[in-house]
Design a protein around this motif. Structure first.
Motif, PDB file in Angstrom:
ATOM      1  N   LYS A 291      -8.382   9.648  13.890  1.00  0.00           N
ATOM      2  CA  LYS A 291      -9.188   8.581  13.277  1.00  0.00           C
ATOM      3  C   LYS A 291      -8.962   8.560  11.761  1.00  0.00           C
ATOM      4  N   PHE A 292      -8.910   9.758  11.156  1.00  0.00           N
ATOM      5  CA  PHE A 292      -8.641   9.862   9.723  1.00  0.00           C
ATOM      6  C   PHE A 292      -7.273   9.262   9.405  1.00  0.00           C
ATOM      7  N   LYS A 293      -6.269   9.586  10.201  1.00  0.00           N
ATOM      8  CA  LYS A 293      -4.914   9.090   9.967  1.00  0.00           C
ATOM      9  C   LYS A 293      -4.848   7.569  10.060  1.00  0.00           C
ATOM     10  N   GLU A 294      -5.589   7.029  11.010  1.00  0.00           N
ATOM     11  CA  GLU A 294      -5.627   5.570  11.173  1.00  0.00           C
ATOM     12  C   GLU A 294      -6.198   4.904   9.926  1.00  0.00           C
ATOM     13  N   GLY A 295      -7.317   5.465   9.414  1.00  0.00           N
ATOM     14  CA  GLY A 295      -7.934   4.919   8.201  1.00  0.00           C
ATOM     15  C   GLY A 295      -7.052   5.095   6.985  1.00  0.00           C
ATOM     16  N   LEU A 296      -6.370   6.235   6.903  1.00  0.00           N
ATOM     17  CA  LEU A 296      -5.487   6.499   5.769  1.00  0.00           C
ATOM     18  C   LEU A 296      -4.311   5.517   5.751  1.00  0.00           C
ATOM     19  N   THR A 297      -3.774   5.245   6.912  1.00  0.00           N
ATOM     20  CA  THR A 297      -2.660   4.300   7.015  1.00  0.00           C
ATOM     21  C   THR A 297      -3.097   2.897   6.588  1.00  0.00           C
ATOM     22  N   ALA A 298      -4.302   2.504   7.017  1.00  0.00           N
ATOM     23  CA  ALA A 298      -4.816   1.181   6.633  1.00  0.00           C
ATOM     24  C   ALA A 298      -4.985   1.092   5.118  1.00  0.00           C
ATOM     25  N   LYS A 299      -5.505   2.174   4.516  1.00  0.00           N
ATOM     26  CA  LYS A 299      -5.685   2.168   3.065  1.00  0.00           C
ATOM     27  C   LYS A 299      -4.332   2.134   2.341  1.00  0.00           C
ATOM     28  N   TYR A 300      -3.400   2.939   2.801  1.00  0.00           N
ATOM     29  CA  TYR A 300      -2.073   2.997   2.184  1.00  0.00           C
ATOM     30  C   TYR A 300      -1.393   1.631   2.226  1.00  0.00           C
ATOM     31  N   ASP A 301      -1.524   0.943   3.344  1.00  0.00           N
ATOM     32  CA  ASP A 301      -0.932  -0.394   3.480  1.00  0.00           C
ATOM     33  C   ASP A 301      -1.573  -1.384   2.497  1.00  0.00           C
ATOM     34  N   LYS A 302      -2.897  -1.231   2.273  1.00  0.00           N
ATOM     35  CA  LYS A 302      -3.574  -2.106   1.304  1.00  0.00           C
ATOM     36  C   LYS A 302      -3.096  -1.815  -0.108  1.00  0.00           C
ATOM     37  N   VAL A 303      -3.048  -0.526  -0.446  1.00  0.00           N
ATOM     38  CA  VAL A 303      -2.699  -0.129  -1.808  1.00  0.00           C
ATOM     39  C   VAL A 303      -1.295  -0.599  -2.177  1.00  0.00           C
ATOM     40  N   LYS A 304      -0.380  -0.597  -1.212  1.00  0.00           N
ATOM     41  CA  LYS A 304       0.986  -1.055  -1.489  1.00  0.00           C
ATOM     42  C   LYS A 304       1.001  -2.521  -1.932  1.00  0.00           C
ATOM     43  N   LYS A 305      -0.004  -3.284  -1.513  1.00  0.00           N
ATOM     44  CA  LYS A 305      -0.071  -4.703  -1.879  1.00  0.00           C
ATOM     45  C   LYS A 305      -0.756  -4.931  -3.229  1.00  0.00           C
ATOM     46  N   LEU A 306      -1.204  -3.826  -3.868  1.00  0.00           N
ATOM     47  CA  LEU A 306      -1.954  -3.949  -5.119  1.00  0.00           C
ATOM     48  C   LEU A 306      -1.125  -3.546  -6.332  1.00  0.00           C
ATOM     49  N   ALA A 307       0.188  -3.571  -6.180  1.00  0.00           N
ATOM     50  CA  ALA A 307       1.075  -3.217  -7.288  1.00  0.00           C
ATOM     51  C   ALA A 307       1.053  -4.313  -8.355  1.00  0.00           C
ATOM     52  N   LYS A 308       1.422  -3.933  -9.554  1.00  0.00           N
ATOM     53  CA  LYS A 308       1.492  -4.877 -10.662  1.00  0.00           C
ATOM     54  C   LYS A 308       2.406  -6.046 -10.300  1.00  0.00           C
TER      55      LYS A 308
END
Length: 450
Positions: A291-308
Protein backbone atom coordinates in the motif's frame (compact mmCIF):
# COMPACT_ATOMS: atom_id res chain seq x y z
CA UNK A 1 5.24 -46.65 56.82
CA UNK A 2 2.73 -46.72 53.96
CA UNK A 3 0.94 -43.66 55.36
CA UNK A 4 4.23 -41.78 55.57
CA UNK A 5 4.99 -42.65 51.90
CA UNK A 6 1.62 -41.27 50.74
CA UNK A 7 2.19 -38.02 52.67
CA UNK A 8 5.64 -37.62 51.07
CA UNK A 9 4.17 -38.03 47.57
CA UNK A 10 1.49 -35.41 48.32
CA UNK A 11 4.07 -32.92 49.62
CA UNK A 12 6.28 -33.56 46.61
CA UNK A 13 3.45 -32.94 44.14
CA UNK A 14 2.43 -29.74 45.89
CA UNK A 15 5.99 -28.41 45.90
CA UNK A 16 6.43 -29.06 42.19
CA UNK A 17 3.23 -27.33 41.13
CA UNK A 18 4.14 -24.34 38.92
CA UNK A 19 2.99 -20.89 39.99
CA UNK A 20 1.00 -19.15 37.23
CA UNK A 21 3.20 -16.70 35.29
CA UNK A 22 2.23 -13.06 35.66
CA UNK A 23 2.57 -11.51 32.21
CA UNK A 24 0.35 -8.50 32.75
CA UNK A 25 0.10 -5.15 34.53
CA UNK A 26 -2.99 -3.62 36.09
CA UNK A 27 -3.74 -0.03 35.12
CA UNK A 28 -6.49 2.10 36.62
CA UNK A 29 -7.10 5.75 37.25
CA UNK A 30 -9.27 8.82 37.05
CA UNK A 31 -9.19 11.72 34.58
CA UNK A 32 -10.63 15.06 35.63
CA UNK A 33 -12.08 17.12 32.75
CA UNK A 34 -11.66 14.32 30.20
CA UNK A 35 -11.19 15.35 26.56
CA UNK A 36 -12.98 12.26 25.23
CA UNK A 37 -14.21 8.82 26.32
CA UNK A 38 -11.03 6.73 26.00
CA UNK A 39 -7.40 6.41 26.98
CA UNK A 40 -5.02 4.58 24.65
CA UNK A 41 -1.89 2.69 25.61
CA UNK A 42 0.73 2.55 22.86
CA UNK A 43 3.96 0.67 22.37
CA UNK A 44 5.70 2.92 19.86
CA UNK A 45 3.07 3.33 17.14
CA UNK A 46 1.38 0.03 17.96
CA UNK A 47 -1.86 0.22 19.94
CA UNK A 48 -1.69 -2.06 22.99
CA UNK A 49 -5.17 -1.28 24.25
CA UNK A 50 -7.93 1.30 24.13
CA UNK A 51 -9.61 1.65 27.53
CA UNK A 52 -13.08 3.16 27.84
CA UNK A 53 -13.70 5.84 30.49
CA UNK A 54 -16.67 5.56 32.81
CA UNK A 55 -19.00 8.55 33.15
CA UNK A 56 -17.05 9.79 36.20
CA UNK A 57 -13.71 9.66 34.31
CA UNK A 58 -12.48 6.47 35.92
CA UNK A 59 -10.97 3.56 34.02
CA UNK A 60 -9.39 0.18 34.73
CA UNK A 61 -7.99 -2.67 32.66
CA UNK A 62 -5.44 -5.45 32.48
CA UNK A 63 -2.57 -5.07 30.01
CA UNK A 64 -0.66 -8.07 28.73
CA UNK A 65 2.83 -6.65 28.31
CA UNK A 66 6.55 -7.13 28.15
CA UNK A 67 8.60 -4.97 30.53
CA UNK A 68 9.39 -1.65 28.89
CA UNK A 69 8.32 1.87 27.94
CA UNK A 70 4.81 2.73 26.75
CA UNK A 71 2.75 5.84 26.05
CA UNK A 72 -0.47 6.86 27.79
CA UNK A 73 -2.52 8.89 25.29
CA UNK A 74 -5.65 10.93 26.01
CA UNK A 75 -6.98 13.68 23.76
CA UNK A 76 -3.94 15.66 22.66
CA UNK A 77 -1.94 14.84 25.79
CA UNK A 78 0.52 12.03 26.39
CA UNK A 79 2.48 10.66 29.34
CA UNK A 80 5.37 8.20 29.22
CA UNK A 81 4.97 4.97 31.18
CA UNK A 82 7.40 2.31 32.29
CA UNK A 83 5.49 -0.92 32.89
CA UNK A 84 6.69 -4.20 34.34
CA UNK A 85 4.80 -7.45 34.65
CA UNK A 86 3.08 -7.47 38.03
CA UNK A 87 2.67 -3.68 38.25
CA UNK A 88 -0.59 -2.35 39.71
CA UNK A 89 -0.61 1.35 38.89
CA UNK A 90 -3.26 3.99 39.59
CA UNK A 91 -3.12 7.27 37.63
CA UNK A 92 -4.80 10.56 38.49
CA UNK A 93 -4.62 13.54 36.15
CA UNK A 94 -6.48 16.76 35.34
CA UNK A 95 -6.38 17.64 31.63
CA UNK A 96 -6.40 21.36 32.46
CA UNK A 97 -2.85 20.95 33.86
CA UNK A 98 -1.89 17.58 32.48
CA UNK A 99 1.87 17.42 33.09
CA UNK A 100 1.65 19.33 36.39
CA UNK A 101 -1.12 17.20 37.87
CA UNK A 102 -0.32 13.63 36.79
CA UNK A 103 0.43 11.33 39.74
CA UNK A 104 1.03 7.59 40.04
CA UNK A 105 0.39 5.36 43.05
CA UNK A 106 0.63 1.60 43.61
CA UNK A 107 3.15 -1.03 42.54
CA UNK A 108 5.46 0.49 39.90
CA UNK A 109 4.49 4.08 40.72
CA UNK A 110 8.06 5.19 41.57
CA UNK A 111 9.22 4.46 38.01
CA UNK A 112 6.42 6.50 36.50
CA UNK A 113 6.58 9.40 38.93
CA UNK A 114 10.25 9.76 37.94
CA UNK A 115 9.28 9.91 34.22
CA UNK A 116 6.60 12.52 35.00
CA UNK A 117 9.15 14.64 36.91
CA UNK A 118 11.55 14.40 33.98
CA UNK A 119 8.93 15.74 31.53
CA UNK A 120 8.04 18.58 33.90
CA UNK A 121 11.72 19.45 34.43
CA UNK A 122 12.20 19.68 30.66
CA UNK A 123 9.20 22.03 30.40
CA UNK A 124 10.41 24.24 33.26
CA UNK A 125 13.97 24.49 31.98
CA UNK A 126 12.87 27.39 29.74
CA UNK A 127 15.58 26.50 27.23
CA UNK A 128 15.39 28.97 24.36
CA UNK A 129 15.72 26.57 21.41
CA UNK A 130 16.50 29.24 18.81
CA UNK A 131 19.03 30.99 21.07
CA UNK A 132 20.82 27.75 22.00
CA UNK A 133 21.20 26.51 18.44
CA UNK A 134 22.39 29.94 17.27
CA UNK A 135 25.32 29.64 19.71
CA UNK A 136 28.84 28.99 18.44
CA UNK A 137 30.19 25.47 18.94
CA UNK A 138 31.97 25.85 22.29
CA UNK A 139 29.06 27.63 23.98
CA UNK A 140 26.54 25.20 22.48
CA UNK A 141 28.50 22.16 23.71
CA UNK A 142 28.82 23.63 27.20
CA UNK A 143 25.07 24.26 27.30
CA UNK A 144 24.25 20.75 26.10
CA UNK A 145 26.65 19.23 28.65
CA UNK A 146 24.84 21.18 31.37
CA UNK A 147 21.46 19.92 30.14
CA UNK A 148 22.76 16.35 30.20
CA UNK A 149 24.19 16.77 33.72
CA UNK A 150 20.84 18.08 34.99
CA UNK A 151 19.05 15.02 33.60
CA UNK A 152 21.60 12.67 35.18
CA UNK A 153 21.21 14.40 38.55
CA UNK A 154 17.43 13.95 38.39
CA UNK A 155 17.90 10.26 37.62
CA UNK A 156 20.43 9.88 40.44
CA UNK A 157 18.01 11.47 42.93
CA UNK A 158 15.08 9.22 41.93
CA UNK A 159 14.26 6.76 44.71
CA UNK A 160 13.18 3.13 44.38
CA UNK A 161 13.11 3.01 40.58
CA UNK A 162 13.91 -0.33 38.96
CA UNK A 163 17.44 -1.18 37.83
CA UNK A 164 16.13 -1.89 34.32
CA UNK A 165 14.58 1.57 34.02
CA UNK A 166 17.73 3.16 35.42
CA UNK A 167 19.83 1.40 32.76
CA UNK A 168 17.40 2.44 30.01
CA UNK A 169 17.37 6.06 31.22
CA UNK A 170 21.16 6.28 31.27
CA UNK A 171 21.11 5.21 27.62
CA UNK A 172 18.17 7.51 26.90
CA UNK A 173 19.98 10.55 28.30
CA UNK A 174 23.05 9.72 26.19
CA UNK A 175 20.97 9.34 23.04
CA UNK A 176 19.07 12.60 23.68
CA UNK A 177 22.42 14.35 24.05
CA UNK A 178 23.77 12.86 20.81
CA UNK A 179 20.53 13.82 19.02
CA UNK A 180 21.02 17.46 20.06
CA UNK A 181 24.58 17.39 18.71
CA UNK A 182 23.37 15.77 15.50
CA UNK A 183 20.80 18.56 14.99
CA UNK A 184 23.33 21.35 15.44
CA UNK A 185 24.43 21.49 11.80
CA UNK A 186 21.01 22.17 10.28
CA UNK A 187 19.55 24.22 13.14
CA UNK A 188 22.62 26.42 13.51
CA UNK A 189 22.59 27.11 9.77
CA UNK A 190 18.96 28.23 10.10
CA UNK A 191 19.02 30.18 13.38
CA UNK A 192 22.46 31.76 12.89
CA UNK A 193 21.60 32.48 9.22
CA UNK A 194 24.70 30.66 7.94
CA UNK A 195 23.39 28.86 4.89
CA UNK A 196 26.54 26.82 4.12
CA UNK A 197 27.49 26.11 7.74
CA UNK A 198 29.43 22.94 8.58
CA UNK A 199 30.55 21.99 12.12
CA UNK A 200 34.26 21.45 12.79
CA UNK A 201 35.85 18.01 12.47
CA UNK A 202 36.33 17.88 16.25
CA UNK A 203 32.61 18.51 16.74
CA UNK A 204 31.61 15.75 14.34
CA UNK A 205 34.02 13.29 16.04
CA UNK A 206 31.77 13.44 19.12
CA UNK A 207 29.17 11.47 17.12
CA UNK A 208 31.55 8.81 15.85
CA UNK A 209 31.20 6.64 18.95
CA UNK A 210 27.47 6.03 18.34
CA UNK A 211 26.38 2.57 17.20
CA UNK A 212 23.62 3.21 14.67
CA UNK A 213 22.68 -0.45 14.25
CA UNK A 214 21.43 -1.48 17.72
CA UNK A 215 18.12 -3.20 16.99
CA UNK A 216 17.33 -3.80 20.68
CA UNK A 217 17.68 -0.14 21.66
CA UNK A 218 15.74 0.88 18.55
CA UNK A 219 12.79 -1.20 19.74
CA UNK A 220 12.89 0.24 23.28
CA UNK A 221 13.95 3.88 23.07
CA UNK A 222 12.30 6.66 21.05
CA UNK A 223 15.38 8.85 21.57
CA UNK A 224 17.52 6.24 19.80
CA UNK A 225 14.95 5.93 17.01
CA UNK A 226 15.12 9.68 16.37
CA UNK A 227 18.92 9.63 16.50
CA UNK A 228 19.29 6.74 14.05
CA UNK A 229 16.68 8.02 11.62
CA UNK A 230 18.27 11.48 11.72
CA UNK A 231 21.69 9.97 11.04
CA UNK A 232 20.60 8.08 7.94
CA UNK A 233 18.34 10.89 6.66
CA UNK A 234 21.29 13.33 6.86
CA UNK A 235 23.63 10.80 5.29
CA UNK A 236 21.29 10.47 2.30
CA UNK A 237 20.63 14.21 2.07
CA UNK A 238 24.34 15.11 2.17
CA UNK A 239 25.38 12.50 -0.37
CA UNK A 240 26.08 13.31 -4.00
CA UNK A 241 25.05 9.74 -4.78
CA UNK A 242 22.05 8.85 -2.56
CA UNK A 243 21.59 5.54 -4.40
CA UNK A 244 24.76 4.20 -2.73
CA UNK A 245 23.50 5.16 0.73
CA UNK A 246 20.11 3.57 0.08
CA UNK A 247 21.85 0.38 -1.05
CA UNK A 248 23.94 0.33 2.13
CA UNK A 249 20.82 0.80 4.29
CA UNK A 250 18.95 -1.92 2.44
CA UNK A 251 21.81 -4.40 2.80
CA UNK A 252 23.04 -3.65 6.32
CA UNK A 253 20.19 -2.44 8.56
CA UNK A 254 17.18 -4.07 10.20
CA UNK A 255 13.59 -4.13 8.96
CA UNK A 256 12.01 -1.84 11.60
CA UNK A 257 14.44 0.97 10.73
CA UNK A 258 13.82 0.52 7.00
CA UNK A 259 10.05 0.71 7.50
CA UNK A 260 10.32 3.89 9.60
CA UNK A 261 12.82 5.52 7.25
CA UNK A 262 10.55 4.79 4.31
CA UNK A 263 7.68 6.65 5.97
CA UNK A 264 9.92 9.55 6.96
CA UNK A 265 11.76 10.00 3.67
CA UNK A 266 8.69 9.80 1.44
CA UNK A 267 8.19 13.52 2.18
CA UNK A 268 11.60 14.27 0.64
CA UNK A 269 10.31 13.30 -2.79
CA UNK A 270 9.45 16.85 -3.77
CA UNK A 271 9.68 19.22 -6.74
CA UNK A 272 13.00 20.70 -5.56
CA UNK A 273 14.78 17.39 -4.94
CA UNK A 274 17.21 16.73 -7.81
CA UNK A 275 17.59 13.13 -6.61
CA UNK A 276 13.91 12.16 -6.71
CA UNK A 277 14.58 9.09 -8.83
CA UNK A 278 17.22 7.79 -6.38
CA UNK A 279 14.86 8.40 -3.45
CA UNK A 280 12.00 6.68 -5.22
CA UNK A 281 14.01 3.60 -6.19
CA UNK A 282 15.66 3.43 -2.76
CA UNK A 283 12.38 3.66 -0.85
CA UNK A 284 10.67 1.14 -3.11
CA UNK A 285 13.49 -1.33 -2.42
CA UNK A 286 13.42 -0.54 1.30
CA UNK A 287 9.69 -1.08 1.88
CA UNK A 288 7.71 -4.31 1.90
CA UNK A 289 4.38 -2.50 2.33
CA UNK A 290 2.48 -2.73 -0.96
CA UNK A 291 0.00 0.00 0.00
CA UNK A 292 2.90 2.34 0.84
CA UNK A 293 4.55 1.57 -2.51
CA UNK A 294 1.34 2.29 -4.37
CA UNK A 295 1.02 5.70 -2.68
CA UNK A 296 4.69 6.48 -3.22
CA UNK A 297 4.42 5.71 -6.93
CA UNK A 298 1.37 7.97 -7.25
CA UNK A 299 3.24 10.80 -5.53
CA UNK A 300 6.38 10.30 -7.62
CA UNK A 301 4.32 10.44 -10.82
CA UNK A 302 2.74 13.73 -9.65
CA UNK A 303 6.05 15.29 -8.67
CA UNK A 304 7.55 14.53 -12.09
CA UNK A 305 4.84 16.77 -13.58
CA UNK A 306 5.78 19.67 -11.28
CA UNK A 307 9.15 20.46 -12.84
CA UNK A 308 10.06 24.01 -13.81
CA UNK A 309 8.38 25.01 -17.09
CA UNK A 310 5.53 22.49 -16.83
CA UNK A 311 1.94 23.84 -17.00
CA UNK A 312 0.69 24.63 -13.49
CA UNK A 313 -2.28 22.77 -12.01
CA UNK A 314 -5.17 25.20 -11.71
CA UNK A 315 -7.65 26.28 -9.07
CA UNK A 316 -11.11 27.30 -10.25
CA UNK A 317 -13.59 29.68 -8.61
CA UNK A 318 -12.16 29.75 -5.10
CA UNK A 319 -14.05 32.03 -2.72
CA UNK A 320 -12.45 35.47 -2.54
CA UNK A 321 -12.49 37.19 0.86
CA UNK A 322 -13.39 40.48 -0.85
CA UNK A 323 -16.38 38.88 -2.58
CA UNK A 324 -17.06 36.66 -5.56
CA UNK A 325 -14.65 33.98 -6.71
CA UNK A 326 -11.19 33.87 -8.29
CA UNK A 327 -9.52 31.32 -10.58
CA UNK A 328 -5.85 31.02 -11.48
CA UNK A 329 -6.81 31.81 -15.07
CA UNK A 330 -7.94 35.29 -13.91
CA UNK A 331 -4.34 36.11 -12.93
CA UNK A 332 -2.70 35.14 -16.21
CA UNK A 333 -0.22 37.75 -17.48
CA UNK A 334 1.34 38.14 -14.00
CA UNK A 335 3.67 36.08 -11.88
CA UNK A 336 1.62 34.44 -9.13
CA UNK A 337 3.11 33.64 -5.73
CA UNK A 338 0.76 31.25 -3.93
CA UNK A 339 0.84 30.76 -0.16
CA UNK A 340 -1.01 27.57 0.86
CA UNK A 341 -1.87 27.97 4.56
CA UNK A 342 -4.51 27.51 7.29
CA UNK A 343 -5.62 29.47 10.34
CA UNK A 344 -4.54 26.64 12.68
CA UNK A 345 -1.01 26.42 11.25
CA UNK A 346 1.55 28.10 13.54
CA UNK A 347 4.44 28.14 11.01
CA UNK A 348 2.06 29.65 8.41
CA UNK A 349 1.10 32.48 10.74
CA UNK A 350 4.75 33.14 11.61
CA UNK A 351 5.40 33.84 7.91
CA UNK A 352 2.74 36.59 7.73
CA UNK A 353 4.99 39.55 8.76
CA UNK A 354 7.65 38.51 6.22
CA UNK A 355 4.99 38.02 3.54
CA UNK A 356 3.69 41.54 4.20
CA UNK A 357 7.22 42.93 3.80
CA UNK A 358 7.74 41.16 0.46
CA UNK A 359 4.30 42.30 -0.76
CA UNK A 360 5.21 45.87 0.16
CA UNK A 361 8.60 45.61 -1.58
CA UNK A 362 7.01 44.36 -4.82
CA UNK A 363 3.83 46.44 -4.70
CA UNK A 364 2.90 47.62 -8.19
CA UNK A 365 5.17 45.05 -9.87
CA UNK A 366 3.96 42.35 -12.24
CA UNK A 367 3.15 39.83 -9.51
CA UNK A 368 0.03 38.76 -7.62
CA UNK A 369 0.31 37.47 -4.06
CA UNK A 370 -2.34 34.82 -3.44
CA UNK A 371 -3.00 33.22 -0.04
CA UNK A 372 -5.10 30.07 -0.29
CA UNK A 373 -6.56 28.74 2.96
CA UNK A 374 -7.15 25.01 3.22
CA UNK A 375 -9.23 25.35 6.38
CA UNK A 376 -12.22 23.05 6.68
CA UNK A 377 -15.64 24.48 5.81
CA UNK A 378 -16.51 24.49 9.53
CA UNK A 379 -13.69 27.01 10.11
CA UNK A 380 -14.94 29.43 7.43
CA UNK A 381 -15.77 32.18 9.93
CA UNK A 382 -12.40 31.76 11.62
CA UNK A 383 -10.73 32.37 8.25
CA UNK A 384 -12.92 35.42 7.55
CA UNK A 385 -12.10 36.97 10.93
CA UNK A 386 -8.37 36.19 10.84
CA UNK A 387 -7.95 37.85 7.44
CA UNK A 388 -9.58 40.98 8.90
CA UNK A 389 -7.77 40.85 12.25
CA UNK A 390 -4.29 40.41 10.76
CA UNK A 391 -5.05 42.83 7.88
CA UNK A 392 -3.83 40.33 5.32
CA UNK A 393 -3.10 41.79 1.90
CA UNK A 394 -2.92 40.29 -1.55
CA UNK A 395 -5.66 37.99 -2.85
CA UNK A 396 -7.20 35.98 0.02
CA UNK A 397 -8.91 32.79 -1.13
CA UNK A 398 -10.42 29.72 0.48
CA UNK A 399 -9.92 26.34 -1.23
CA UNK A 400 -13.04 24.42 -2.17
CA UNK A 401 -12.31 21.18 -0.25
CA UNK A 402 -9.44 21.75 2.23
CA UNK A 403 -6.72 19.05 1.88
CA UNK A 404 -8.82 17.27 -0.75
CA UNK A 405 -8.93 20.22 -3.11
CA UNK A 406 -7.72 19.18 -6.56
CA UNK A 407 -5.12 21.99 -6.65
CA UNK A 408 -3.65 20.79 -3.35
CA UNK A 409 -3.57 17.15 -4.47
CA UNK A 410 -2.13 18.00 -7.90
CA UNK A 411 0.73 19.90 -6.23
CA UNK A 412 1.35 16.87 -3.93
CA UNK A 413 1.03 19.11 -0.87
CA UNK A 414 1.39 17.07 2.33
CA UNK A 415 2.44 19.83 4.73
CA UNK A 416 1.99 23.57 5.07
CA UNK A 417 2.99 26.33 4.65
CA UNK A 418 3.79 25.65 1.02
CA UNK A 419 4.72 28.36 -1.46
CA UNK A 420 4.41 28.13 -5.24
CA UNK A 421 5.59 30.50 -7.98
CA UNK A 422 3.87 30.50 -11.39
CA UNK A 423 4.95 32.56 -14.41
CA UNK A 424 2.74 34.91 -16.48
CA UNK A 425 1.99 32.13 -18.99
CA UNK A 426 0.68 29.81 -16.27
CA UNK A 427 3.79 27.61 -16.14
CA UNK A 428 5.61 26.49 -12.99
CA UNK A 429 8.65 28.47 -11.91
CA UNK A 430 8.93 26.63 -8.59
CA UNK A 431 6.44 24.15 -7.15
CA UNK A 432 8.15 24.55 -3.77
CA UNK A 433 9.35 28.16 -3.69
CA UNK A 434 11.28 29.80 -0.82
CA UNK A 435 9.28 31.11 2.13
CA UNK A 436 8.86 34.88 2.54
CA UNK A 437 11.27 34.79 5.52
CA UNK A 438 13.98 33.27 3.31
CA UNK A 439 16.21 35.87 1.55
CA UNK A 440 16.33 33.50 -1.43
CA UNK A 441 12.78 34.56 -2.34
CA UNK A 442 13.62 38.21 -3.04
CA UNK A 443 16.76 37.07 -4.84
CA UNK A 444 14.61 34.82 -7.05
CA UNK A 445 12.18 37.66 -7.79
CA UNK A 446 15.04 40.00 -8.70
CA UNK A 447 16.66 37.42 -10.99
CA UNK A 448 13.30 37.09 -12.79
CA UNK A 449 13.17 40.89 -13.07
CA UNK A 450 9.70 41.02 -11.55
Amino acid sequence: MKRLFVICIAVSLFACKEEPKIDYALLSGKIENPANKVVTILNGREKVKEIALNDDGTFADTLKIENGTYTFDHGREIAYLYLEQGDDIHITVDTKEFDESIKFTGIGSENNNYLAKKVLADEKSNLDFAKVFAMEEAEFLATMDEVKSTKLELLKSAENISDDLKALENKNIDYEHFADLQSYKSYHAYYAKKEEFKPSEDFMKLLQSVDYNNEEDYAKLDSYKRLVQGHYASKISDSKNPSEVFEDINNNTFSALKADLSNRLRYDISPNNEHNEAYYNGLMAMSSDEKFKEGLTAKYDKVKKLAKGMPSPEFVEYENHKGGTTSLEDLKGKYVYVDVWATWCGPCIREIPSLKEVEKQFHGKNIAFVSTSIDKASAHNTWVEMVKEKELGGVQLMADNDWNSQFVKDYAIEGIPRFILIDPDGNIVSADAPRPSNPKLVKMFNELKI
